[in-house]
Structure formats: structure tokens, C-alpha cells
Design a protein around this motif. Structure first.
Motif, PDB file in Angstrom:
ATOM      1  N   ARG A 155       1.115  -1.260  -0.177  1.00  0.00           N
ATOM      2  CA  ARG A 155      -0.028  -0.078  -0.286  1.00  0.00           C
ATOM      3  C   ARG A 155       0.738   1.167   0.458  1.00  0.00           C
ATOM      4  O   ARG A 155       0.824   2.298  -0.190  1.00  0.00           O
ATOM      5  CB  ARG A 155      -0.967  -0.086   1.052  1.00  0.00           C
ATOM      6  N   GLU A 182      -6.090  -9.254  -3.307  1.00  0.00           N
ATOM      7  CA  GLU A 182      -5.973  -7.971  -2.710  1.00  0.00           C
ATOM      8  C   GLU A 182      -5.231  -7.501  -3.383  1.00  0.00           C
ATOM      9  O   GLU A 182      -5.596  -6.050  -3.320  1.00  0.00           O
ATOM     10  CB  GLU A 182      -5.682  -8.408  -1.788  1.00  0.00           C
ATOM     11  N   GLU A 185      -6.701  -6.031  -6.343  1.00  0.00           N
ATOM     12  CA  GLU A 185      -7.549  -4.802  -6.045  1.00  0.00           C
ATOM     13  C   GLU A 185      -6.726  -4.264  -5.871  1.00  0.00           C
ATOM     14  O   GLU A 185      -7.243  -2.633  -6.558  1.00  0.00           O
ATOM     15  CB  GLU A 185      -8.641  -5.298  -5.183  1.00  0.00           C
ATOM     16  N   LEU A 186      -5.718  -4.008  -5.187  1.00  0.00           N
ATOM     17  CA  LEU A 186      -4.782  -2.689  -4.395  1.00  0.00           C
ATOM     18  C   LEU A 186      -4.357  -2.305  -5.769  1.00  0.00           C
ATOM     19  O   LEU A 186      -3.730  -0.648  -5.847  1.00  0.00           O
ATOM     20  CB  LEU A 186      -3.584  -3.007  -3.845  1.00  0.00           C
ATOM     21  N   SER A 189      -6.355  -0.293  -7.612  1.00  0.00           N
ATOM     22  CA  SER A 189      -7.177   0.564  -7.442  1.00  0.00           C
ATOM     23  C   SER A 189      -5.913   1.990  -7.302  1.00  0.00           C
ATOM     24  O   SER A 189      -6.776   3.552  -7.330  1.00  0.00           O
ATOM     25  CB  SER A 189      -6.781   0.852  -5.580  1.00  0.00           C
TER      26      SER A 189
END
Ligand SMILES: Cc1ncc(COP(=O)(O)O)c(C=O)c1O
Length: 412
Positions: A155, A182, A185-186, A189
Motif C-alpha cells: 500500500r 487483494e 484490487e490494490l 486502485s
């Protein structure tokens, strides 16, 4: 689960070393090959051997077989559009080719993120882009106590400069299963692509690119009960948009533009057989009542996953008996969902290679060193000490074989 019937589908499991049945715990470097796969491969030479695109029967048969196989591999990966699947020699070559083509769309200052848990084939191709295109390669940190990737680190490193996030589905050294969904998705984003190395996960569980939400995925058939062959899948719009290094004589369409030169037709036929084997598994796993052509692969792969959790648990119990054995990675038996039965260990007082040699004397095949997991071995500080012993099982391995490993470890 009928382990005897399952093993009988793999003729080479009959092999002996030092006059003892060979125990194949070296599966992460390539599994043994299913009979259906060997038959398909042989049959190709006997009935269809020709180059593609001709007007005569053997060539037409080759074309048809390759497309049948492409469809089967698409099914194996949960892909609808079979043209999104391309074949090649192995994952490394396909990843290099993808990275170079992707690099043509990159500019200086763009960033690619990989992780410190990766096999080198999911690192070097991106580092190549750093040299060629001025791209910055960032590494997601790992938690050394259980060899998992640190999502906070991912992140922190994502930004509008990120073009692609490359992640392994499972670690070929420590067996960790990564939270790929995950990660995808990150990556999305910030508008980046998610590239998945599914080589190590492929013999252990169901791959469904729709579920994962990734954009590109690679695997190698020789790690999943078939011959030496690589596969790349990528979303049509991405693959069509890439400028690959194909010849002028090849059409600029998928999958042709990724399949440079003459393909390994017999290997492709063998890949078909490897998946046909998996489709027969629900019966051998004792789940025939629910099996249908539509769900045989999910049943097979989920059955494999369940059985493998039991062998992971048993192996962890064995390792825990010996205070001089250090296991790297997840050891908590409540977390078997997060791993496959691939274990990196060291035995106090011995180098990894010495242990591998001692086990080989007992007809147990294991690997030692870094197995191209250079980055995590370096992070663990064991690279310069010779890495670790890798004990990697698949669904045709048995509890009896684990007992023999236990005995062999006990004698060290
Ligand atoms: C996780 C992982 N990725 C990539 C590779 C490279 O695959 P290939 O040998 O098909 O190039 C391997 C091979 O060991 C692997 O285990």
C-alpha cells in the motif's frame, strides 16, 4: 481418496533409487507426469506430427489438437476466451517476452512493483526494464517470521506512477499462498496491472483468473503433471495492445503474436493430457457423485487442496519433533489455508546440500540451495550459507513416504 489408483496414473512413481522405491519430494522443481499426458504426447508423434497451417491431414490434425488444448488450458485457468491463452517454452521465457513488450509502453519514472518473496523469474524481467527503459522497480517487504508478503508495504509503495504489480500465487520456496485477489484490487486502485506467477500454485489448487481479478497470469505445465511447456494468459485488450517482438510474417493478433517460432506441439498435446488427468480426479478422490464435466476441475483441485492440508499438517508434526530442524515460513497448523506442502528447512550441524545428499542416499529426492528464490533467501540471511533444504509434496505423495522421511531425519 484412493491413493493407490492415483499413484497408478503416474508410471514413473514406480522408479527405484538405490533399490528402494523413489520418494519424490522434489515436486516444486517439476512433478512427475500423468499417464494421460504421456499418452497424448506419444499419440501426437504417432498420428499428427506436422507443422501447423498446412492443407493436409496431419497438419490439420495438429491445428485442431492445439486449439483443443488451448481450450482445455483456458478451462483450467477459468478463462472464457481461449485466444487469450498463448504457449511458449516455459514461464521465464514468456515473462521475459511479456516484460519486454510491456516495456515498450513504459517511460522513465514509471514504476513496477514486485515482492521480496518471488522466484527470480518474477524479478529479473522487471529489473531488465529498469536498465532498458528507466523504470523503477520496487519491492514489497516480507514478514520474515512466516514468509508472507506485507500488504502495508505494498500500500505504501503504490502510486499513480505504478504501472504493474507482479506477485506470485504461491512461493516455490516456502509454500506461502499470497492474497492475490487483494493485491490485484490494490494494483487496480492506482490503475496498474496485476501480473501473477502461478507456477508454484498450479499443481496445488484451483486457479480462476476471474476470481483473482488479475490481468496476466503465467504457469508451467511441467509443474502440474505434464511436460515442459509454459503458458501465458492475459486479458484480450491488454495482450492486443502490446507491441511484441514477433516476426513480420506473423499476424499481429493474439495468440499468434506471443507464440514466436514453431511451438512444442507434442508438449501442447501433453498439456491437454495433464488436465484430462485432473478431470478424472474427482472419481479417484471419492467424489464421483457430484462430478460433471462442468465442475470436475474445481472438485479435483479443491480435493487436492484438502488432502494436501493433511500432509502439510503431518509434515509439520514431524519437523516439530526435532529441535535441530528450523522451518522457514508458516508453521501454525491453524493456518494451512495460507500454505501448500512446500517446506524450506535447515538441520543444525549440516549444510542444506549435505542433508539433500543424505536423503538421496535413502531414496528421498529433495532440493537444496535457493531454487531461484534468491531474494527471500538473501532477506533471510541464509543465501550465503547455502540456502535451505526444500521438501515439496503433491497429492500423489503418501503418509508412508512422510514416515520414511521422519526415519531418515531421525538418523541425522
Ligand atoms: C514460482 C516459480 N516461478 C517461476 C518459475 C520459472 O518457471 P520456468 O521453469 O517455467 O521458467 C518457477 C520454476 O521453478 C517457479 O517455481
Amino acid at each position: 481418496m484412493n491413493i493407490i489408483s492415483i499413484r497408478s496414473q503416474f508410471p514413473s512413481l514406480e522408479l527405484k533409487s538405490n533399490d528402494q522405491p523413489t520418494i519424490f519430494f522434489d515436486n516444486a522443481a517439476g512433478t512427475q507426469v500423468a499417464r494421460q499426458s504421456i499418452d497424448r504426447l506419444t499419440q501426437y508423434f504417432l498420428s499428427s506430427n506436422a507443422n501447423t497451417g498446412g492443407v493436409f491431414e496431419t497438419s490439420l490434425r495438429s491445428d485442431e489438437l492445439i486449439e483443443t488444448c488451448r481450450q482445455k488450458v483456458a478451462d483450467f485457468l477459468g478463462v472464457k476466451d481461449r485466444q487469450e491463452v498463448a504457449f511458449g517454452p516455459n514461464m521465464t521465457t514468456l515473462t521475459q517476452a511479456f516484460a519486454r513488450a510491456f516495456g515498450r509502453s513504459c517511460k522513465e519514472g514509471d514504476e513496477i512493483i514486485t515482492t521480496s518473496l518471488e522466484h527470480e523469474a518474477n524479478i529479473s524481467p522487471w529489473l531488465g526494464l529498469a536498465k532498458e527503459r528507466g523504470v523503477k522497480v520496487r519491492f514489497v517487504d516480507i514478514n520474515l517470521e512466516d514468509m508472507t508478503i506485507n500488504l502495508d508495504s505494498l500500500r505504501r509503495q503504490l502510486s499513480n506512477r505504478t504501472r504493474l504489480v507482479a506477485v506470485g500465487y504461491a512461493s516455490n520456496a516456502f509454500g506461502t499462498v499470497n492474497p492475490v485477489r487483494e493485491v490485484a484490487e490494490l494494483a487496480h486502485s492506482v490503475g496498474a496491472l496485476c501480473f501473477v506467477d502461478a507456477v508454484h500454485y498450479s499443481p496445488h489448487g484451483l486457479i480462476d483468473v476471474k476470481e483473482l481479478g488479475c490481468d496476466v497470469l503465467v504457469y508451467s505445465v511441467y509443474k502440474a503433471f505434464g511436460p515442459h511447456l509454459g503458458v501465458i494468459w492475459g486479458r484480450r485488450e491488454i495482450m492486443e495492445g502490446l507491441e511484441t517482438f514477433h516476426l513480420r510474417t506473423v499476424k499481429n493478433i493474439i495468440p499468434d503474436k506471443f507464440e514466436v517460432g514453431t511451438q512444442n506441439h507434442e508438449g501442447i498435446a501433453g498439456a491437454l493430457g495433464s488436465i484430462e488427468y485432473l478431470e478424472t480426479l474427482p472419481k479417484l478422490l471419492g467424489k464421483p457423485e457430484n462430478a460433471s464435466p462442468n465442475n470436475s476441475l474445481p472438485l479435483a483441485m479443491n480435493g487436492i487442496r484438502e488432502y494436501e492440508k493433511t500432509i502439510s499438517e503431518r509434515l509439520l508434526e514431524v519437523f516439530a519433533k526435532y529441535s535441530k530442524i528450523k522451518v522457514y515460513g508458516i508453521t501454525d497448523t491453524k493456518r494451512l489455508n495460507e500454505r501448500v506442502p512446500t517446506f524450506a528447512i535447515n538441520v543444525e550441524g549440516y549444510s542444506a546440500k549435505e542433508v539433500a545428499k543424505k536423503l538421496a542416499e535413502k531414496s528421498i529426492n529433495v532440493w537444496s540451495g535457493n531454487y531461484y528464490a534468491l531474494e527471500p533467501m538473501t532477506r533471510l540471511g541464509i543465501e550465503e550459507k547455502g540456502g535451505a533444504v526444500r521438501i515439496s509434496l503433491v497429492h500423489y505423495n503418501t503418509f508412508e513416504e512422510i514416515d520414511l522421511l521422519d526415519k531418515a531425519l531421525n538418523s541425522l
